[in-house]
Design a protein around this motif. Structure first.
Motif, PDB file in Angstrom:
ATOM      1  N   LYS A  11       0.843  -1.190   0.000  1.00 20.04           N
ATOM      2  CA  LYS A  11       0.000   0.000   0.000  1.00 20.04           C
ATOM      3  C   LYS A  11       0.882   1.245   0.000  1.00 20.04           C
ATOM      4  CE  LYS A  11      -0.336   0.107   5.072  1.00 20.04           C
ATOM      5  NZ  LYS A  11      -1.262   0.102   6.235  1.00 20.04           N
ATOM      6  N   LYS A  12       0.298   2.370  -0.431  1.00 19.42           N
ATOM      7  CA  LYS A  12       1.003   3.647  -0.339  1.00 19.42           C
ATOM      8  C   LYS A  12       1.101   4.023   1.137  1.00 19.42           C
ATOM      9  CE  LYS A  12       0.471   6.763  -3.445  1.00 19.42           C
ATOM     10  NZ  LYS A  12      -0.062   7.838  -4.330  1.00 19.42           N
ATOM     11  N   PHE A  13       2.297   4.402   1.583  1.00 20.49           N
ATOM     12  CA  PHE A  13       2.501   4.713   2.992  1.00 20.49           C
ATOM     13  C   PHE A  13       2.563   6.217   3.249  1.00 20.49           C
ATOM     14  CE2 PHE A  13       5.301   5.266   6.754  1.00 20.49           C
ATOM     15  CZ  PHE A  13       4.544   4.568   7.685  1.00 20.49           C
ATOM     16  N   ALA A  14       3.311   6.948   2.439  1.00 23.28           N
ATOM     17  CA  ALA A  14       3.437   8.397   2.624  1.00 23.28           C
ATOM     18  C   ALA A  14       3.870   9.033   1.314  1.00 23.28           C
ATOM     19  CB  ALA A  14       4.449   8.717   3.717  1.00 23.28           C
ATOM     20  N   SER A  15       3.191  10.126   0.929  1.00 21.49           N
ATOM     21  CA  SER A  15       3.566  10.808  -0.316  1.00 21.49           C
ATOM     22  C   SER A  15       3.289  12.306  -0.266  1.00 21.49           C
ATOM     23  CB  SER A  15       2.812  10.196  -1.505  1.00 21.49           C
ATOM     24  OG  SER A  15       1.411  10.337  -1.338  1.00 21.49           O
ATOM     25  N   SER A  16       3.023  12.829   0.925  1.00 24.83           N
ATOM     26  CA  SER A  16       2.746  14.260   1.026  1.00 24.83           C
ATOM     27  C   SER A  16       3.455  14.852   2.237  1.00 24.83           C
ATOM     28  CB  SER A  16       1.244  14.516   1.131  1.00 24.83           C
ATOM     29  OG  SER A  16       0.712  13.947   2.320  1.00 24.83           O
ATOM     30  N   PHE A  17       3.674  16.156   2.179  1.00 27.79           N
ATOM     31  CA  PHE A  17       4.312  16.892   3.271  1.00 27.79           C
ATOM     32  C   PHE A  17       3.602  18.236   3.399  1.00 27.79           C
ATOM     33  CE2 PHE A  17       7.754  20.004   4.409  1.00 27.79           C
ATOM     34  CZ  PHE A  17       7.829  19.658   5.755  1.00 27.79           C
ATOM     35  N   ASN A  18       3.127  18.541   4.585  1.00 30.13           N
ATOM     36  CA  ASN A  18       2.381  19.782   4.835  1.00 30.13           C
ATOM     37  C   ASN A  18       1.196  19.937   3.892  1.00 30.13           C
ATOM     38  OD1 ASN A  18       3.986  20.531   6.981  1.00 30.13           O
ATOM     39  ND2 ASN A  18       5.297  21.893   5.771  1.00 30.13           N
ATOM     40  N   GLY A  19       0.518  18.822   3.616  1.00 31.51           N
ATOM     41  CA  GLY A  19      -0.677  18.876   2.802  1.00 31.51           C
ATOM     42  C   GLY A  19      -0.449  19.004   1.309  1.00 31.51           C
ATOM     43  N   GLU A  20       0.807  18.894   0.867  1.00 30.20           N
ATOM     44  CA  GLU A  20       1.133  19.000  -0.550  1.00 30.20           C
ATOM     45  C   GLU A  20       1.902  17.766  -1.000  1.00 30.20           C
ATOM     46  OE1 GLU A  20       1.709  23.530  -1.764  1.00 30.20           O
ATOM     47  OE2 GLU A  20       3.309  22.838  -0.433  1.00 30.20           O
ATOM     48  N   PRO A  21       1.925  17.491  -2.319  1.00 30.47           N
ATOM     49  CA  PRO A  21       2.748  16.385  -2.806  1.00 30.47           C
ATOM     50  C   PRO A  21       4.203  16.562  -2.380  1.00 30.47           C
ATOM     51  CG  PRO A  21       1.308  17.198  -4.537  1.00 30.47           C
ATOM     52  CD  PRO A  21       1.202  18.180  -3.404  1.00 30.47           C
ATOM     53  N   LEU A  22       4.885  15.466  -2.144  1.00 27.68           N
ATOM     54  CA  LEU A  22       6.287  15.548  -1.713  1.00 27.68           C
ATOM     55  C   LEU A  22       7.133  16.292  -2.736  1.00 27.68           C
ATOM     56  CD1 LEU A  22       8.257  14.759   0.507  1.00 27.68           C
ATOM     57  CD2 LEU A  22       8.630  12.580  -0.670  1.00 27.68           C
ATOM     58  N   GLU A  23       6.726  16.296  -3.991  1.00 26.91           N
ATOM     59  CA  GLU A  23       7.462  17.043  -5.025  1.00 26.91           C
ATOM     60  C   GLU A  23       7.601  18.516  -4.669  1.00 26.91           C
ATOM     61  OE1 GLU A  23       6.599  13.305  -7.134  1.00 26.91           O
ATOM     62  OE2 GLU A  23       5.443  14.588  -5.777  1.00 26.91           O
ATOM     63  N   CYS A  24       6.679  19.056  -3.880  1.00 28.57           N
ATOM     64  CA  CYS A  24       6.747  20.471  -3.513  1.00 28.57           C
ATOM     65  C   CYS A  24       7.928  20.770  -2.592  1.00 28.57           C
ATOM     66  CB  CYS A  24       5.445  20.904  -2.854  1.00 28.57           C
ATOM     67  SG  CYS A  24       4.014  20.918  -3.971  1.00 28.57           S
ATOM     68  N   ALA A  25       8.500  19.733  -1.970  1.00 31.18           N
ATOM     69  CA  ALA A  25       9.684  19.922  -1.127  1.00 31.18           C
ATOM     70  C   ALA A  25      10.954  20.003  -1.960  1.00 31.18           C
ATOM     71  CB  ALA A  25       9.796  18.789  -0.103  1.00 31.18           C
ATOM     72  N   GLY A  26      10.875  19.623  -3.242  1.00 32.72           N
ATOM     73  CA  GLY A  26      12.026  19.682  -4.126  1.00 32.72           C
ATOM     74  C   GLY A  26      12.857  18.417  -4.110  1.00 32.72           C
ATOM     75  N   GLY A  27      13.794  18.341  -5.053  1.00 35.93           N
ATOM     76  CA  GLY A  27      14.737  17.229  -5.096  1.00 35.93           C
ATOM     77  C   GLY A  27      14.118  15.918  -5.545  1.00 35.93           C
ATOM     78  N   VAL A  28      14.809  14.832  -5.202  1.00 34.75           N
ATOM     79  CA  VAL A  28      14.369  13.495  -5.591  1.00 34.75           C
ATOM     80  C   VAL A  28      14.555  12.534  -4.419  1.00 34.75           C
ATOM     81  CG1 VAL A  28      16.617  12.800  -6.542  1.00 34.75           C
ATOM     82  CG2 VAL A  28      14.541  11.684  -7.361  1.00 34.75           C
ATOM     83  N   VAL A  29      13.572  11.682  -4.186  1.00 36.17           N
ATOM     84  CA  VAL A  29      13.668  10.654  -3.147  1.00 36.17           C
ATOM     85  C   VAL A  29      14.869   9.762  -3.436  1.00 36.17           C
ATOM     86  CG1 VAL A  29      12.566   8.548  -2.299  1.00 36.17           C
ATOM     87  CG2 VAL A  29      11.227  10.643  -2.547  1.00 36.17           C
ATOM     88  N   ASN A  30      15.616   9.448  -2.386  1.00 32.95           N
ATOM     89  CA  ASN A  30      16.850   8.711  -2.612  1.00 32.95           C
ATOM     90  C   ASN A  30      16.936   7.433  -1.796  1.00 32.95           C
ATOM     91  OD1 ASN A  30      19.540   8.121  -3.355  1.00 32.95           O
ATOM     92  ND2 ASN A  30      19.973  10.285  -3.593  1.00 32.95           N
ATOM     93  N   ASP A  31      16.906   7.523  -0.484  1.00 35.29           N
ATOM     94  CA  ASP A  31      17.149   6.358   0.365  1.00 35.29           C
ATOM     95  C   ASP A  31      16.214   6.417   1.566  1.00 35.29           C
ATOM     96  OD1 ASP A  31      18.302   4.005   1.194  1.00 35.29           O
ATOM     97  OD2 ASP A  31      20.304   4.818   1.512  1.00 35.29           O
ATOM     98  N   LEU A  32      16.070   5.301   2.271  1.00 38.88           N
ATOM     99  CA  LEU A  32      15.164   5.264   3.421  1.00 38.88           C
ATOM    100  C   LEU A  32      15.608   4.204   4.414  1.00 38.88           C
ATOM    101  CD1 LEU A  32      11.771   3.494   2.454  1.00 38.88           C
ATOM    102  CD2 LEU A  32      14.014   2.938   1.489  1.00 38.88           C
ATOM    103  N   VAL A  33      15.099   4.335   5.652  1.00 40.76           N
ATOM    104  CA  VAL A  33      15.314   3.310   6.672  1.00 40.76           C
ATOM    105  C   VAL A  33      14.078   3.270   7.564  1.00 40.76           C
ATOM    106  CG1 VAL A  33      16.550   4.885   8.257  1.00 40.76           C
ATOM    107  CG2 VAL A  33      16.872   2.412   8.436  1.00 40.76           C
ATOM    108  N   ALA A  34      13.584   2.062   7.810  1.00 39.98           N
ATOM    109  CA  ALA A  34      12.376   1.866   8.618  1.00 39.98           C
ATOM    110  C   ALA A  34      12.749   1.603  10.068  1.00 39.98           C
ATOM    111  CB  ALA A  34      11.577   0.690   8.061  1.00 39.98           C
ATOM    112  N   ASP A  35      11.908   2.082  10.996  1.00 39.82           N
ATOM    113  CA  ASP A  35      12.178   1.859  12.415  1.00 39.82           C
ATOM    114  C   ASP A  35      11.188   0.866  13.007  1.00 39.82           C
ATOM    115  OD1 ASP A  35       9.800   3.208  13.037  1.00 39.82           O
ATOM    116  OD2 ASP A  35      10.793   5.092  13.509  1.00 39.82           O
ATOM    117  N   ALA A  36      11.453   0.456  14.253  1.00 44.74           N
ATOM    118  CA  ALA A  36      10.645  -0.571  14.905  1.00 44.74           C
ATOM    119  C   ALA A  36       9.291  -0.051  15.363  1.00 44.74           C
ATOM    120  CB  ALA A  36      11.410  -1.160  16.096  1.00 44.74           C
ATOM    121  N   ARG A  37       9.108   1.275  15.400  1.00 42.90           N
ATOM    122  CA  ARG A  37       7.823   1.831  15.858  1.00 42.90           C
ATOM    123  C   ARG A  37       6.807   1.932  14.725  1.00 42.90           C
ATOM    124  NH1 ARG A  37      11.446   5.810  16.256  1.00 42.90           N
ATOM    125  NH2 ARG A  37      11.554   5.681  18.522  1.00 42.90           N
TER     126      ARG A  37
END
Length: 283
Positions: free
Chosen positions: A174-200
């Motif tokens: 499923k889609k987990f997260a794709s927005s920031f401050n009510g806007e598409p993440l593209e509005c933050a600029g740049g390109v998604v690169n890497d990630l790490v998931a936590d136990a919470r």
């Protein structure tokens, strides 16, 4: 994202069953686009409250060799000893080799296998280093570029295509997260690169040209850090009390709070070679 087109691992990886697996030549290398390469990005950012600065990598042009089989990479020299990390004289071999911007954001799988995301091919693969054979685990990943599995077993993907963000692949896709401050993440600029998931149940996301983000277990994203414009290789310490992220030639550290927020940004160290830190890992 890595421009390297061959994936190396230390000799001596455990073998895994290779049934139903194929060599790289059997797969379509793909031509998926990151969001900044997609002509539809202009219409998305035009609606942002504050449109981001234009972003591109390598001048925005694909290398002329992108569709050609990669040359055999030069083998790094034998390792020098790092006490508690690696013995002297260890050597490397290529276990997967494929044209294009593929084999990125890798993690260890079961039985000595390796999971990685393929940017151009828009899929996630599992490869057996002992045989060099692979299988596609997830297809149609919208230019997915990195994977991370939490201690609880959930598997997440960094999505780099238009509509960028984080997708959960397991236990339920499923889609987990794709927005920031009510806007598409593209509005933050740049390109998604890497990630790490936590136990919470949350995920930290490095957006090169955009910054450092945390999506809480509900998928709500917050931004952290000062001047982390070249965020890339990101990893948590084994106790998940410290987050490490590369920022160009610098490795930064943050203290992780009980709610996943970050404090006490500091420089852990500078890279001894190169100017752009990429993936990070903790054994």
């Amino acid at each position: 994202m890595r421009t390297t087109i061959a994936l190396g691992v230390l000799l001596g990886c455990a073998a895994a069953t290779a049934s139903a697996q194929k060599p790289s030549s059997a797969f379509d290398r793909g031509h998926s686009q990151q969001n900044w390469q997609n002509p539809g990005l202009a219409a998305v950012v035009a609606k942002c409250k504050t449109p981001p600065k234009p972003f591109s990598i390598g001048g925005g042009q694909a290398p002329a060799s992108a569709n050609e089989p990669p040359p055999e990479p030069a083998a790094p020299p034998p390792s020098t000893a790092i006490p508690g990390v690696i013995a002297a004289g260890e050597t490397w071999k290529v276990v997967w080799q494929w044209e294009g911007n593929n084999a990125d954001g890798l993690i260890a799988g079961d039985g000595g296998t390796i999971l990685f995301a393929n940017n151009d091919a828009s899929n996630v693969m599992k490869v057996d280093p002992a045989t060099g054979l692979a299988t596609v685990l997830f297809a149609d990943t919208n230019t997915g570029g990195a994977v991370s599995r939490s201690k609880n077993g959930a598997l997440f993907l960094a999505v780099r295509g238009l509509g960028a963000g984080i997708e959960q692949l397991e236990p339920q896709r499923k889609k987990f997260a794709s927005s920031f401050n009510g806007e598409p993440l593209e509005c933050a600029g740049g390109v998604v690169n890497d990630l790490v998931a936590d136990a919470r149940g949350g995920v930290y996301l490095a957006v090169t040209g955009g910054g450092l983000f945390y999506a809480n277990p509900r998928g709500v994203m917050s931004k952290y850090g000062d001047g982390v414009t070249l965020a890339n290789g990101i990893i948590l310490s084994p106790d998940e009390k410290t987050l490490y992220v590369t920022n160009g030639a610098v490795v930064l550290a943050f203290d992780v709070q009980r709610d996943g927020s970050l404090k006490n940004q500091r420089e852990l160290g500078k890279l001894r070679g190169g100017q752009g830190g990429d993936g990070s890992a903790v054994d």
